[in-house]
Each structure stands twice: as structure tokens, then as C-alpha cells.
Design a protein around this motif. Structure first.
Motif, PDB file in Angstrom:
ATOM      1  N   PHE A 135       0.890  -0.764  -0.270  1.00 40.83           N
ATOM      2  CA  PHE A 135      -0.259  -0.026   0.239  1.00 40.83           C
ATOM      3  C   PHE A 135       1.024   1.405   0.341  1.00 40.83           C
ATOM      4  O   PHE A 135       0.572   2.213  -0.682  1.00 40.83           O
ATOM      5  CB  PHE A 135      -0.530  -0.280   1.499  1.00 40.83           C
ATOM      6  N   ALA A 136       1.983   1.174   0.687  1.00 35.21           N
ATOM      7  CA  ALA A 136       2.733   2.452   0.900  1.00 35.21           C
ATOM      8  C   ALA A 136       3.356   3.162  -0.367  1.00 35.21           C
ATOM      9  O   ALA A 136       3.668   3.838  -0.742  1.00 35.21           O
ATOM     10  CB  ALA A 136       3.543   2.461   1.748  1.00 35.21           C
ATOM     11  N   THR A 137       4.004   2.097  -0.961  1.00 35.37           N
ATOM     12  CA  THR A 137       4.874   2.339  -2.593  1.00 35.37           C
ATOM     13  C   THR A 137       3.581   2.286  -3.695  1.00 35.37           C
ATOM     14  O   THR A 137       3.595   3.302  -4.080  1.00 35.37           O
ATOM     15  CB  THR A 137       5.330   1.174  -3.088  1.00 35.37           C
ATOM     16  N   GLN A 138       2.648   1.895  -3.413  1.00 37.10           N
ATOM     17  CA  GLN A 138       1.830   2.249  -4.566  1.00 37.10           C
ATOM     18  C   GLN A 138       0.992   3.895  -3.983  1.00 37.10           C
ATOM     19  O   GLN A 138       0.523   4.508  -5.293  1.00 37.10           O
ATOM     20  CB  GLN A 138       0.355   1.268  -4.767  1.00 37.10           C
ATOM     21  N   ALA A 139       0.651   3.906  -3.428  1.00 31.56           N
ATOM     22  CA  ALA A 139       0.026   6.288  -2.504  1.00 31.56           C
ATOM     23  C   ALA A 139       1.204   6.525  -2.237  1.00 31.56           C
ATOM     24  O   ALA A 139       0.933   7.287  -3.571  1.00 31.56           O
ATOM     25  CB  ALA A 139      -0.169   5.280  -0.865  1.00 31.56           C
ATOM     26  N   MET A 140       2.026   6.376  -2.798  1.00 30.02           N
ATOM     27  CA  MET A 140       3.908   6.807  -3.066  1.00 30.02           C
ATOM     28  C   MET A 140       3.159   6.856  -4.650  1.00 30.02           C
ATOM     29  O   MET A 140       3.591   8.529  -4.475  1.00 30.02           O
ATOM     30  CB  MET A 140       4.940   6.551  -2.437  1.00 30.02           C
ATOM     31  N   HIS A 141       3.484   7.004  -5.445  1.00 34.02           N
ATOM     32  CA  HIS A 141       3.039   6.586  -6.372  1.00 34.02           C
ATOM     33  C   HIS A 141       2.394   7.748  -7.021  1.00 34.02           C
ATOM     34  O   HIS A 141       1.924   8.726  -7.677  1.00 34.02           O
ATOM     35  CB  HIS A 141       2.883   5.160  -7.562  1.00 34.02           C
ATOM     36  N   HIS A 142       0.713   6.733  -6.400  1.00 31.05           N
ATOM     37  CA  HIS A 142      -0.431   8.297  -6.825  1.00 31.05           C
ATOM     38  C   HIS A 142      -0.168   9.654  -6.434  1.00 31.05           C
ATOM     39  O   HIS A 142      -0.016  10.497  -6.856  1.00 31.05           O
ATOM     40  CB  HIS A 142      -1.925   7.606  -6.278  1.00 31.05           C
ATOM     41  N   LEU A 143       0.180   9.393  -4.618  1.00 29.24           N
ATOM     42  CA  LEU A 143       0.650  10.914  -4.130  1.00 29.24           C
ATOM     43  C   LEU A 143       1.695  11.737  -5.378  1.00 29.24           C
ATOM     44  O   LEU A 143       2.192  12.566  -6.021  1.00 29.24           O
ATOM     45  CB  LEU A 143       1.881  11.067  -3.065  1.00 29.24           C
ATOM     46  N   LEU A 144       2.915  11.186  -5.809  1.00 32.58           N
ATOM     47  CA  LEU A 144       3.984  11.752  -7.220  1.00 32.58           C
ATOM     48  C   LEU A 144       3.291  12.468  -8.000  1.00 32.58           C
ATOM     49  O   LEU A 144       3.704  13.026  -8.866  1.00 32.58           O
ATOM     50  CB  LEU A 144       4.994  10.985  -7.006  1.00 32.58           C
ATOM     51  N   LEU A 145       2.807  11.228  -8.693  1.00 27.49           N
ATOM     52  CA  LEU A 145       1.942  11.335 -10.146  1.00 27.49           C
ATOM     53  C   LEU A 145       0.671  12.628  -9.964  1.00 27.49           C
ATOM     54  O   LEU A 145       0.783  13.438 -10.467  1.00 27.49           O
ATOM     55  CB  LEU A 145       0.742  10.201 -10.805  1.00 27.49           C
ATOM     56  N   ALA A 146       0.302  12.935  -8.419  1.00 33.37           N
ATOM     57  CA  ALA A 146      -0.327  14.368  -8.588  1.00 33.37           C
ATOM     58  C   ALA A 146       0.454  15.105  -8.234  1.00 33.37           C
ATOM     59  O   ALA A 146       0.026  16.471  -8.884  1.00 33.37           O
ATOM     60  CB  ALA A 146      -1.167  14.009  -6.720  1.00 33.37           C
ATOM     61  N   HIS A 147       1.594  15.087  -7.770  1.00 33.82           N
ATOM     62  CA  HIS A 147       2.476  16.679  -7.574  1.00 33.82           C
ATOM     63  C   HIS A 147       2.574  16.372  -9.080  1.00 33.82           C
ATOM     64  O   HIS A 147       2.615  17.938  -9.739  1.00 33.82           O
ATOM     65  CB  HIS A 147       3.813  16.309  -7.488  1.00 33.82           C
ATOM     66  N   GLY A 148       3.190  15.457 -10.150  1.00 28.82           N
ATOM     67  CA  GLY A 148       3.203  15.631 -11.614  1.00 28.82           C
ATOM     68  C   GLY A 148       2.330  16.488 -12.704  1.00 28.82           C
ATOM     69  O   GLY A 148       2.293  17.216 -13.368  1.00 28.82           O
ATOM     70  N   LEU A 149       1.108  15.715 -11.954  1.00 25.75           N
ATOM     71  CA  LEU A 149       0.078  16.514 -12.588  1.00 25.75           C
ATOM     72  C   LEU A 149      -0.270  17.672 -12.229  1.00 25.75           C
ATOM     73  O   LEU A 149      -1.080  18.562 -12.872  1.00 25.75           O
ATOM     74  CB  LEU A 149      -1.116  15.875 -12.857  1.00 25.75           C
ATOM     75  N   ALA A 150      -0.316  18.099 -10.996  1.00 28.53           N
ATOM     76  CA  ALA A 150      -0.258  19.331 -10.727  1.00 28.53           C
ATOM     77  C   ALA A 150       0.778  20.846 -11.176  1.00 28.53           C
ATOM     78  O   ALA A 150       0.234  22.178 -10.970  1.00 28.53           O
ATOM     79  CB  ALA A 150      -0.071  19.258  -8.826  1.00 28.53           C
ATOM     80  N   ASP A 189       3.826   7.723 -16.635  1.00 27.39           N
ATOM     81  CA  ASP A 189       3.726   8.388 -15.343  1.00 27.39           C
ATOM     82  C   ASP A 189       5.557   8.698 -15.372  1.00 27.39           C
ATOM     83  O   ASP A 189       4.780  10.095 -14.216  1.00 27.39           O
ATOM     84  CB  ASP A 189       3.301   7.634 -14.183  1.00 27.39           C
ATOM     85  N   MET A 190       6.488   8.025 -14.916  1.00 31.90           N
ATOM     86  CA  MET A 190       7.241   8.366 -14.654  1.00 31.90           C
ATOM     87  C   MET A 190       8.004  10.015 -15.643  1.00 31.90           C
ATOM     88  O   MET A 190       8.775  10.778 -14.597  1.00 31.90           O
ATOM     89  CB  MET A 190       8.608   7.675 -15.012  1.00 31.90           C
ATOM     90  N   GLN A 191       7.305  10.535 -16.817  1.00 26.12           N
ATOM     91  CA  GLN A 191       8.071  11.407 -17.656  1.00 26.12           C
ATOM     92  C   GLN A 191       7.016  12.238 -16.537  1.00 26.12           C
ATOM     93  O   GLN A 191       7.722  13.856 -16.783  1.00 26.12           O
ATOM     94  CB  GLN A 191       7.074  11.498 -18.826  1.00 26.12           C
ATOM     95  N   THR A 192       5.966  12.063 -16.082  1.00 26.65           N
ATOM     96  CA  THR A 192       4.785  13.218 -15.682  1.00 26.65           C
ATOM     97  C   THR A 192       5.092  13.562 -14.039  1.00 26.65           C
ATOM     98  O   THR A 192       5.619  14.950 -13.850  1.00 26.65           O
ATOM     99  CB  THR A 192       3.525  12.618 -15.392  1.00 26.65           C
ATOM    100  N   ILE A 193       5.716  12.433 -13.843  1.00 23.40           N
ATOM    101  CA  ILE A 193       6.689  12.621 -11.809  1.00 23.40           C
ATOM    102  C   ILE A 193       7.682  13.295 -11.997  1.00 23.40           C
ATOM    103  O   ILE A 193       7.917  14.359 -11.576  1.00 23.40           O
ATOM    104  CB  ILE A 193       6.695  11.597 -11.585  1.00 23.40           C
TER     105      ILE A 193
END
Length: 464
Positions: free
Chosen positions: A206-221, A295-299
Motif C-alpha cells: 500500500f505504501a509504495t502504491q500510495a507514494m506513486h499516486h502522490l507523486l503522480l498527483a504532484h506531476g499532474l499539478a 507516469d514517470m515523465q509526468t512525475i
């Protein structure tokens, strides 16, 4: 260089940096920081929705003494006096966060009453000439989003981009720097990995998936913030940890490396290299997150600044398997939190990041400070340990600057005593004391000395 002793200033002024310190330069920003849930209170007013921290605090046994942010420092009602206090101290910058549950309704439409609070606050700060750093997410996720999976649900990253869009359209011109997230390590690991923070889940995957979505949120913003408020800086805030080996053995050195991978590279590598560190998945086998194309380019979108929060180091040894275990050192200085005071860790990490990341953006120390059991005696708070702590950590920042790290400013944590998450109101981090029964603010000695330094610096730079 060790920073364990105060420099040669008189005991009457145990804070002022030495004459050759880079901190005397006019363009080094010195401010203080807070977070919405920790100070605002008013959790049920003007249409604010419940957050995961309201839920967590209401769960027996999760927060010390059953405390919550229901009232906190009552900043929602006392913000004008708090801004006057901040300006009166001469602090040049203020880092605050916006409560996501306060500014959007369930259907995602704007909550005008909540938005108006931040508009009034930021307008007053700008009138006072204070540089504004605004964090969009300092852990208070709307509960209705957690009910749909929270940061385990990819959709939350897109809802965050909507939130960033609204805030940057509404507040453009009053924000000098936007930080998307505060300490995603804490949100991901403490919230979803070991359960110490809201929402209280316990699962490394859960921690690693939550981190990915947090960083994705950052990259999208980031592109949204850039489009809506192009004059502002855009960045993110990461908490970092110094890990030192308990012995010179290869196993203990490996353990210290893994500690820093888990605390630092887990966040900084995707942001600055576009990849997750493979050693993380040696530490937690089988926890690789689901990553979609792009995803990684976005992040890894370019950052205008990187916020760094630093508090302590951890001495570690090999756990005999794939990881590390804490081995607390004896006879070292500690704070009320039990954290070791280790300024060299901040300097060491900053210099190592400059070596590791060729594209390291300008850095702001967005949090640094300590908790102590401060009491008002005869109308005064003499927080001697904090004064020493701040002086030594500012000396570490100065050393890192002289070693070539581009550090633009430093924010004390915190402007005032507040709700310290799972520790409730017992631990006091402020340079201003808060009597929670009366809401009386008392300026601590540390704040007086910081204020005096800023006044002296201003006068000195006017003479140059």
C-alpha cells in the motif's frame, strides 16, 4: 565540521550567526511555517468537510490523550492577529497550507467561504510584505476521497489536479511559491505502510502504491499551476533522513544505505531521475507499484525549487535479513520527541544530493526545528535548547551553501505550538507559545532572537 557548540557570541545573544555567514545576505529568506490542520481549528464551520485526520483523531488510541485539531490554535478566527504577530517579528516568509476539505464541496465545486478565508489571509500577508509559500497538501485528505480508496486509488491524483487548478486560479498573484505536497514519505509510509498516521493502514505494498499516486498527483499539478499562475515558483517538499551505520561492517553500511534509500531516494529519484530506486524493492520485495506509460515523465517534470524538511538522524544496523533496524545511541542530545540533535546530518545530506542529482533545483529548508516542554514563567519562555538547535542547524545550512549547494531560504518549524499529529498537544515546536485553554500567544526567547537578527541584518544591508 561539527556544530555542537555555540559560536563566540556573548551569552546575551546566543543566536546571531558569525560575521562571515552567508545567512547575512539580503536575499536569503528567513521565515516560519505552519499547516492547516495543525493550527486552524473550526473543523465544522463554513462548509468544511471531514478529513482523514478528523476520522483518525476520533478513533480511540490513535492520538495521544485523544486530542484532535477541532480547535487547535483557533487560527481560523485569530488569523489577523497571527499575521500581525508574524510581521511584528520581522519574519520575511510564511509557509502555510490550504485545507483541501475547506475549499471544495463534495461534488468538487468551490466552497466560497473557505476560499475567502485564504484570500483574506494571503492578501494580508502580501500587504505586510511577507513572501508566501503555499502547500496544497499537508496530509488532510478529504474523507470522502479516502472512502473511495484515498491515495491507493489513482483517481485521487486526478482529483488533486482539479484542486490545484481551482486554487491556482483563485489565488494567483498572492502566492510566491506553490508546493504541491508536504512530505509524501509520511503520507505514504506512516499513513499506509505502518499505520502511525491517517488513514492508519499497514501494508508495505500500500505504501509504495500510495507514494506513486502522490507523486503522480504532484506531476499532474505542476503544469496546471504553471498555466494558472506563471509568475510563481512550483515545487514539492520532502522530508529527508540521515542514516549512519552502527559499525564499519559492510552489513551495517549497507543498512545505512538502505535507510537513506527508503527515506530519501524513494522520493527524490522519481522526481529528479524519473525512476524508482531498485534497492527499495530489495528492502521490500514484491512491492513495486503499478506504473502506467508516461507516469514517470509526468512525475519528473522540472521543479523551480525543492523544499527540504530535516529534523534528526537515525543510527542503524543490519537486521540480519534484507533491511535495517534502529540502534539508538546513548549519551547524545535529544529533543522532547526523543529525536537526536544532529545538525551535521543536514549538511551531509544536502552536499550528497548535489553530487547525486545533476538537476538538483534551488533548495529551501522548508521545515527545521525541535520540540521542547516549554512553559511560561513570569510571562516569559526561555527555550534555551531551541535557540542552540536553530543556531547549529543554520550553521549547517551555511556550510552547505559554502560547499556549493544552492539554498535560498529557511523556514522555522513552527511559528507557534500546535497540534502535533499523533502526539496531540504535548509536544511544542513553536517559537511562539500557545496556551490552548485561553489561546494566548507568548513570544518565546527564540523568536525574540530571530527577530533581532533579522532587524540587524536589515540595518546592515541598508548600510552596504
Amino acid at each position: 565540521m561539527a556544530h555542537d557548540a555555540l559560536s563566540s557570541h556573548s551569552s546575551a545573544d546566543p543566536f546571531t550567526p558569525p560575521a562571515d555567514s552567508t545567512l547575512w545576505r539580503e536575499n536569503f529568506l528567513l521565515g516560519a511555517a505552519t499547516a492547516s490542520y495543525q493550527i486552524e481549528g473550526a473543523v465544522n464551520e463554513d462548509g468544511r468537510l471531514p478529513s482523514i485526520w478528523d476520522t483518525f483523531c476520533a478513533t480511540p488510541g490513535k492520538v495521544l490523550a485523544g486530542d484532535s485539531g477541532e480547535v487547535a490554535c483557533d487560527h481560523y478566527h485569530r488569523w489577523e492577529a497571527d499575521v500581525d504577530m508574524l510581521a511584528g517579528l520581522g519574519l520575511e516568509g510564511y509557509r502555510l497550507s490550504i485545507a483541501w476539505p475547506r475549499v471544495m464541496h463534495l461534488d468538487g465545486t468551490p466552497n466560497r467561504k473557505g476560499l475567502d478565508f485564504y484570500k483574506r489571509l494571503l492578501t494580508r500577508l502580501k500587504e505586510k510584505g511577507i513572501t508566501t509559500f503555499v502547500t496544497l497538501y499537508h496530509w488532510d485528505l478529504p474523507q470522502h476521497l479516502e472512502d473511495r480508496g484515498g491515495w491507493l486509488n489513482r483517481e485521487t491524483a486526478y482529483r488533486f489536479a482539479d484542486y490545484a487548478d481551482l486554487m491556482s486560479r483563485e489565488l494567483a498573484g498572492n502566492v510566491d511559491a506553490w508546493a504541491t505536497l508536504n512530505e509524501p514519505w509520511c503520507s505514504a509510509y506512516l499513513g499506509y505502510g505502518n499505520g502511525h498516521h491517517a488513514p492508519g493502514l499497514v501494508n508495505a505494498r500500500f505504501a509504495t502504491q500510495a507514494m506513486h499516486h502522490l507523486l503522480l498527483a504532484h506531476g499532474l499539478a505542476v503544469p496546471v499551476l504553471s498555466a494558472n499562475d506563471p509568475a510563481s515558483q512550483k515545487g514539492i517538499v520532502a522530508n529527508i533522513g540521515r542514516g549512519t551505520p552502527n559499525s564499519d561492517s559492510a552489513d551495517d553500511r549497507r543498512a545505512a544505505h538502505l535507510f537513506e534509500v527508503q527515506h530519501n531516494a524513494w522520493i527524490l529519484d522519481p522526481l529528479l531521475k524519473g525512476t524508482y530506486p531498485q534497492a527499495l524493492f530489495e528492502l521490500w520485495p514484491g512491492t513495486e507499484p503499478l506504473i502506467l506509460d508516461g507516469d514517470m515523465q509526468t512525475i519528473s517534470a522540472p521543479l523551480d525549487f525543492l523544499g527540504i524538511n530535516y529534523y534528526f538522524r537515525t543510527n542503524v544496523a543490519s537486521d540480519g535479513a534484507h533491511g535495517f533496524k534502529d540502534v539508538p545511541l546513548q549519551g547524545v542530545e535529544r529533543t522532547q520527541m526523543g529525536w537526536e540533535v544532529y545538525p551535521d546530518g543536514l549538511c551531509d545530506l544536502l552536499i550528497s544530493f548535489r553530487r547525486e542529482y545533476a538537476n538538483l533545483p534551488p533548495v529551501y529548508i522548508t521545515e527545521n526545528g525541535m520540540a521542547s516542554d516549554d512553559k511560561v514563567i513570569d510571562g516569559r519562555v526561555d527555550d534555551t535548547q531551541r535557540i542552540s538547535f536553530l543556531k547549529r542547524h543554520l550553521a549547517a545550512v551555511d556550510e552547505a551553501i559554502k560547499a556549493g549547494v544552492d539554498i535560498r531560504g529557511y523556514f522555522l518549524w513552527s511559528l507557534m505550538d500546535n497540534f502535533e499529529w499523533a502526539f496531540g498537544y504535548e509536544r511544542r515546536f513553536g517559537i511562539v507559545h500557545v496556551d490552548y485553554a485561553t489561546q494566548k500567544r507568548t513570544i518565546k526567547r527564540s523568536a525574540e532572537l530571530v527577530s533581532r537578527f533579522l532587524k540587524e541584518r536589515k540595518e546592515r544591508n541598508l548600510r552596504i
